[in-house]
Design a protein around this motif. Structure first.
Motif, PDB file in Angstrom:
ATOM      1  N   PRO A 254      48.148  22.007 105.182  1.00  0.00           N
ATOM      2  CA  PRO A 254      46.792  23.714 105.495  1.00  0.00           C
ATOM      3  C   PRO A 254      46.385  23.559 107.275  1.00  0.00           C
ATOM      4  O   PRO A 254      46.643  24.033 107.659  1.00  0.00           O
ATOM      5  N   TYR A 257      49.101  24.854 108.543  1.00  0.00           N
ATOM      6  CA  TYR A 257      49.516  26.124 108.615  1.00  0.00           C
ATOM      7  C   TYR A 257      48.766  26.868 108.988  1.00  0.00           C
ATOM      8  O   TYR A 257      49.396  27.486 109.743  1.00  0.00           O
ATOM      9  N   ARG A 258      47.166  26.686 109.533  1.00  0.00           N
ATOM     10  CA  ARG A 258      46.617  27.404 110.179  1.00  0.00           C
ATOM     11  C   ARG A 258      47.577  27.855 111.381  1.00  0.00           C
ATOM     12  O   ARG A 258      47.058  28.596 111.939  1.00  0.00           O
ATOM     13  N   ARG A 269      51.130  36.195 105.836  1.00  0.00           N
ATOM     14  CA  ARG A 269      50.436  35.161 105.124  1.00  0.00           C
ATOM     15  C   ARG A 269      50.705  34.929 103.920  1.00  0.00           C
ATOM     16  O   ARG A 269      50.243  35.730 103.337  1.00  0.00           O
ATOM     17  N   ASP A 271      48.606  32.365 101.682  1.00  0.00           N
ATOM     18  CA  ASP A 271      47.634  31.270 101.694  1.00  0.00           C
ATOM     19  C   ASP A 271      48.159  30.291 100.668  1.00  0.00           C
ATOM     20  O   ASP A 271      47.285  28.901 100.960  1.00  0.00           O
ATOM     21  N   LEU A 274      50.475  27.948 101.347  1.00  0.00           N
ATOM     22  CA  LEU A 274      50.844  27.640 102.695  1.00  0.00           C
ATOM     23  C   LEU A 274      51.962  27.907 103.414  1.00  0.00           C
ATOM     24  O   LEU A 274      52.845  27.900 103.841  1.00  0.00           O
TER      25      LEU A 274
END
Length: 331
Positions: A254, A257-258, A269, A271, A274
């Protein structure tokens, strides 16, 4: 100029190969139903030209007009240099047609089907037997030649159908949805047969609803919709008409990913999964740009996928993906 001679035109000063088939303003209606609304075609000699479109778009009607099976209500066309209206017999002598439904007689053998076609073309008996033997071997049917055609598989019947079409040595062949109903292996075998035809100098007009088939075989593709040519070009040219290409990046971490979402601003995106999607034309330069931005940020994706538009996307964008009423039943 004799009708059998096609002029060579130029585009941007570069000579173009002569057209084996050319049409201008072809129109056809059944009662108040307009099937063809003024279509133009130009098919270079020794190429495969695919005509795509939903049911009822006018594909089969186009083939029937160009092969002189029915007359057009308007427009003009030349096939193998002959005017379809003024010289229909000359056109028929120069072409072969394989329709949607097999012309094979299941009650007789494959060889007898071929010899019957040779008789219909008025070939001398010895010539007919020579051509039959050559074509049966060419299409991998020699071992089954003495067996009733009713015992053939769907792919074998289709190959026999095309072999029968070639008995008269046509320079132009119309294949109207030739692989409908075939399994994937038989379809791939049929594609090989079509490629061999073009290698030998034959021109092929192919109608199909299998978009992969057009992508695999065709030098140029025209999309019919509403009785008109909605777009024409090489498969790659048509794919560039529609949007939707992107680079898909999937992450398992994560935090990575961010960070990637921050580095690749404008990416779509997901979320929960991912996953990032970055609009892209799929070119090497575009993909390298995405990778360079990730490298600069010290980020590594777990999975990268490049998605570019295909002929399915083109087909649905230009036709809406809906079938139209059948063109075959006059009202």
């Amino acid at each position: 100029m004799p009708s059998s001679v096609m002029p060579t035109s130029k585009r941007n000063g570069v000579p173009r190969p002569p057209a084996a088939v050319s049409a201008a303003g072809l129109r056809k209606s059944y009662g108040d139903k307009t099937v063809l609304d003024g279509i133009d075609l130009r098919i270079p000699a020794g190429s495969v030209f695919a005509l795509l479109g939903p049911n009822g778009a006018g594909k089969t009607t186009t083939v029937k007009i160009l092969s002189t099976l029915i007359g057009a209500d308007g427009g003009r066309a030349l096939v193998a240099g002959h005017d379809i209206a003024a010289s229909p017999q000359a056109v028929r002598a120069a072409i072969g047609v394989t329709g949607q439904f097999s012309a094979v007689d299941g009650l007789i053998t494959g060889e007898e089907n071929m010899l019957l076609m040779a008789d219909l073309h008025h070939l001398p008996r010895h010539e007919g037997r020579r051509v039959t033997a050559e074509l049966l071997e060419r299409f991998g049917l020699t071992d089954a030649a003495k067996k009733p055609a009713s015992t053939y598989s769907g792919g074998m019947k289709r190959r026999l159908d095309i072999a029968m079409t070639l008995v008269g040595d046509p320079s132009v062949i119309f294949l109207d949805e030739p692989t409908t109903g075939l399994d994937p292996r038989a379809r791939h075998n049929m594609w090989g047969a079509v490629r061999d035809l073009v290698t030998s100098g034959t021109t092929v007009l192919l109608t199909t609803q299998y978009l992969k088939e057009a992508d695999e075989l065709a030098d140029r593709v025209a999309v019919l919709a509403g009785g008109r040519i909605a777009a024409e070009g090489t498969p790659d040219e048509l794919k560039r008409l529609v949007s939707g290409g992107h680079v898909r990046l999937r992450f398992t971490d994560p935090a990575a990913y961010r960070s990637a979402a921050g580095a690749l601003r404008g990416a779509a995106r997901d979320d929960d999964s991912l996953v990032l999607r970055i609009p892209s034309d799929g070119s090497q330069r575009a993909v390298r740009s995405v990778l360079d931005r990730l490298d600069s940020a010290g980020i590594e994706a777990d999975e990268l996928t490049v998605r570019t538009p295909d002929l399915d996307d083109v087909f649905f964008a230009l036709t809406g993906g809906t079938d139209q009423p059948s063109e075959e039943t006059p009202r």
